[in-house]
Design an enzyme around this catalytic site. Structure first.
Site, PDB file in Angstrom:
ATOM      1  N   CYS B 112       0.781  -1.179  -0.212  1.00 55.68           N
ATOM      2  CA  CYS B 112      -0.033  -0.104   0.080  1.00 55.68           C
ATOM      3  C   CYS B 112       0.835   1.120  -0.397  1.00 55.68           C
ATOM      4  O   CYS B 112       1.156   2.166   1.286  1.00 55.68           O
ATOM      5  CB  CYS B 112      -1.264   0.405   0.819  1.00 55.68           C
ATOM      6  SG  CYS B 112      -2.184  -1.647   1.532  1.00 55.68           S
ATOM      7  N   ALA B 114       1.115   4.397  -1.518  1.00 57.10           N
ATOM      8  CA  ALA B 114       1.559   5.775  -1.647  1.00 57.10           C
ATOM      9  C   ALA B 114       0.725   6.142  -0.467  1.00 57.10           C
ATOM     10  O   ALA B 114       0.630   5.896   0.632  1.00 57.10           O
ATOM     11  CB  ALA B 114       0.409   5.728  -2.096  1.00 57.10           C
ATOM     12  N   PRO B 115       1.408   7.472   0.392  1.00 52.20           N
ATOM     13  CA  PRO B 115       2.072   8.358  -1.338  1.00 52.20           C
ATOM     14  C   PRO B 115       3.533   7.775  -1.435  1.00 52.20           C
ATOM     15  O   PRO B 115       4.594   9.123  -2.358  1.00 52.20           O
ATOM     16  CB  PRO B 115       1.951  10.011  -0.363  1.00 52.20           C
ATOM     17  CG  PRO B 115       2.162   9.467   1.366  1.00 52.20           C
ATOM     18  CD  PRO B 115       1.266   7.570   1.236  1.00 52.20           C
ATOM     19  N   GLY B 116       4.946   6.928  -0.338  1.00 49.72           N
ATOM     20  CA  GLY B 116       5.450   6.020  -0.976  1.00 49.72           C
ATOM     21  C   GLY B 116       6.407   7.129  -0.019  1.00 49.72           C
ATOM     22  O   GLY B 116       8.250   7.044  -1.024  1.00 49.72           O
ATOM     23  N   LYS B 118       7.210   5.228   3.217  1.00 51.84           N
ATOM     24  CA  LYS B 118       7.991   4.828   2.634  1.00 51.84           C
ATOM     25  C   LYS B 118       8.302   3.757   1.967  1.00 51.84           C
ATOM     26  O   LYS B 118       9.480   2.718   3.149  1.00 51.84           O
ATOM     27  CB  LYS B 118       7.193   3.855   3.980  1.00 51.84           C
ATOM     28  CG  LYS B 118       6.946   4.090   5.192  1.00 51.84           C
ATOM     29  CD  LYS B 118       5.966   3.016   5.626  1.00 51.84           C
ATOM     30  CE  LYS B 118       5.404   4.304   7.389  1.00 51.84           C
ATOM     31  NZ  LYS B 118       4.444   5.001   6.385  1.00 51.84           N
ATOM     32  N   ASP B 180       1.608  -1.263   5.093  1.00 52.40           N
ATOM     33  CA  ASP B 180       1.509  -0.387   5.712  1.00 52.40           C
ATOM     34  C   ASP B 180      -0.535   0.175   5.593  1.00 52.40           C
ATOM     35  O   ASP B 180      -0.341   0.615   4.674  1.00 52.40           O
ATOM     36  CB  ASP B 180       2.055   0.262   6.012  1.00 52.40           C
ATOM     37  CG  ASP B 180       1.954   2.254   6.191  1.00 52.40           C
ATOM     38  OD1 ASP B 180       2.519   3.571   5.374  1.00 52.40           O
ATOM     39  OD2 ASP B 180       1.656   2.480   7.168  1.00 52.40           O
ATOM     40  N   CYS B 233      -1.505   3.299  11.766  1.00 51.12           N
ATOM     41  CA  CYS B 233      -1.317   4.525  12.505  1.00 51.12           C
ATOM     42  C   CYS B 233      -2.265   4.957  13.527  1.00 51.12           C
ATOM     43  O   CYS B 233      -2.724   6.265  13.438  1.00 51.12           O
ATOM     44  CB  CYS B 233      -0.941   5.655  11.584  1.00 51.12           C
ATOM     45  SG  CYS B 233      -1.979   6.191  10.580  1.00 51.12           S
TER      46      CYS B 233
END
Lengths: 176, 309
Positions: B112, B114-116, B118, B180, B233
């Site tokens: 998963c 985006a936004p990128g 990690k 994530d 999170c």
């Protein structure tokens, strides 16, 4: 004869790979050996992407992003991208211009610079040049020679990779 | 910051060690954090550069390649940022990629992506070697990743787009998978206070169904001996321990095991083994929670898993 549609992106091999690499060597002195561990791909709009060989995508999902864009091909001659300048520009030995910090500041704000012969000594002919600052590739410009040296038109993007350049200032005295 | 209504978080009172400290932290702005792009520079050289550009870097005690900046610093407007010498990313969000510890020359998947942020961390930790597949359900959101790839000079990353729960299993199996997952984002309230009002057990139960499916897919595409990080999170146990418990129960101990982890100089709390009269597996205490008041960060939950066969 049946025409087999080229799948996009297309891995470039043989002559199709050699051509852009030969052009980079011819114009900028960036030797093909620099790209020995990379693959080149033609993507949907004709541009050429560069990706490490080990990262070559496999089926079944079509890749939407493939490493970096090396060259834009929708111009009269191939045009290096800003990321090409930043990632590979330090390999260039000709048609490369090293700027002072004041000039680099003007360059990233898209000003046209007038340069003395001493700074344009590695530029023989009109056309795209790679621009460096403090030994790092910075971007791409368009160079026109004249009697005193030449002019450099900045092709730095107004917004590059998410950065709004109008707020960016190169401080004095930074070396690297 | 004006006083926030933390009423939707009241159900967490029994599990927060110091409610007043927790509430106080949620009222404070989140510190800015950046990490060094070690493909282009070193943390020492970056520190010097940041000072020259008028910023106020403070190296993190637990991660020497990252710095906290002062609230008046604007890192996104610096020349160093333009040159891809660092990336801006919240401190707590640095942990999943570091825990996953991608090896050089590995074949990895960010399910998963985006936004990128990690994804970028993983690519840099791999030294631009190997192959990192960055997947997101939204091809449009992948475009943000494209700008990061360009700016940092990443040449080992390929972006694809499909539903993570249906990621093709015909792919050769991955050495590591980052899961994530989309979540209720309760831990981001210091940046986005509106998440608090949206928090509810109903929302968490609904999200958990997809999160379980994504983690199961991550397990399927990971090769034996490979590692998976499941991260959210959020504080909701339904989306954290509940998900890891459900997947472990489904796939079995022969297939998957929890790997204990810790980060020296960074305070984490053990995952829960029960919640709301539901008992979870005992080994969930080896998954970790990050509460905002323990390190002055956002909230996170991270489970490190190993695919056994």
């Amino acid at each position: 004869m049946a025409h087999v549609a080229e799948s996009i992106p297309a891995l470039l091999t043989g002559e199709a790979r050699a051509q852009p690499l030969d052009w980079l060597a011819h114009r900028f002195g960036i030797l093909p050996a620099v790209f020995a561990a990379y693959d080149l791909y033609r993507i949907a709009d004709g541009d050429i992407d560069v990706l490490h060989k080990a990262a070559a995508p496999t089926a079944p999902l079509p890749p939407l992003l493939l490493g970096l864009t090396l060259l834009r091909m929708n111009h009269k001659v191939p045009k290096p991208t800003t990321e090409t300048a930043m990632t590979f520009g330090h390999h260039a030995t000709r048609h490369v211009i090293a700027l002072t910090s004041r000039q680099a500041n003007a360059f990233i704000h898209r000003a046209t610079l007038t340069l003395p012969a001493a700074q344009t000594s590695r530029c023989a002919t009109r056309g795209y040049v790679l621009v460096c600052f403090a030994e790092r590739g910075l971007g791409v410009g368009f160079y026109e020679p004249n009697m005193e040296g030449g002019t450099l038109k900045s092709l730095f993007p107004k917004a590059w990779a998410g950065v709004q350049m109008q707020h960016v200032v190169i401080p004095d005295g930074i070396e690297t | 910051m004006p006083s926030l209504s933390l009423a939707p978080f009241d159900r967490y009172r029994p599990i927060v060690d110091d409610w007043d400290a927790f509430a106080a932290a949620l009222h404070e702005p989140l510190p800015t954090c950046i990490w060094t792009n070690t493909l282009r520079t070193t943390s020492d050289a970056l520190n010097t550069r940041l000072l020259a550009e008028g910023l106020h870097p403070e190296r993190l005690a637990w991660y020497g390649d990252a710095f906290r900046l002062s609230s008046s610093d604007r890192p996104g407007s610096t020349f160093s940022y333009t040159q891809g010498l660092f990336h801006i990313q919240e401190e707590v969000a640095l942990l999943p990629a570091l825990i996953l510890a991608p090896p050089l020359d590995a074949y990895g998947l960010d399910l998963c992506a985006a936004p990128g942020n990690k994804t970028a961390q993983l690519a840099v930790l791999m030294g631009n070697t190997g192959r990192l597949i960055a997947n997101d359900r939204s091809a449009h959101r992948l475009r943000v990743l494209a700008t990061t790839i360009r700016r940092l000079g990443l040449t080992n990353t390929v972006g694809v787009s499909c539903d993570a729960t249906a990621y093709p299993t015909a792919e050769p199996h991955f050495d590591f998978v980052m899961a994530d997952v989309p979540c209720s984002c309760e831990g981001t309230s210091r940046k986005h206070p509106s998440v608090i009002a949206d928090a509810s057990p109903e929302q968490s139960h609904r999200l958990a169904r997809t999160q379980i499916a994504i983690l199961e897919r991550a397990v399927q595409v990971c090769k034996p001996g490979g590692r998976i990080v499941y991260a959210t999170c959020t504080y909701a146990p339904e989306e954290n321990e509940g998900v890891v418990h459900a997947v472990l129960q489904r796939v079995g101990n022969d297939v998957l095991r929890i790997v204990p982890w810790e980060m020296p100089e960074f305070v984490t709390a053990p995952g829960f083994t029960s919640w709301n009269q539901t008992a979870f597996r005992d080994d969930l205490r080896h998954t970790r929670r990050i509460w905002p008041h323990h390190n002055d960060t956002g909230g996170f939950y991270i489970a490190l898993l190993e695919k056994r066969l």
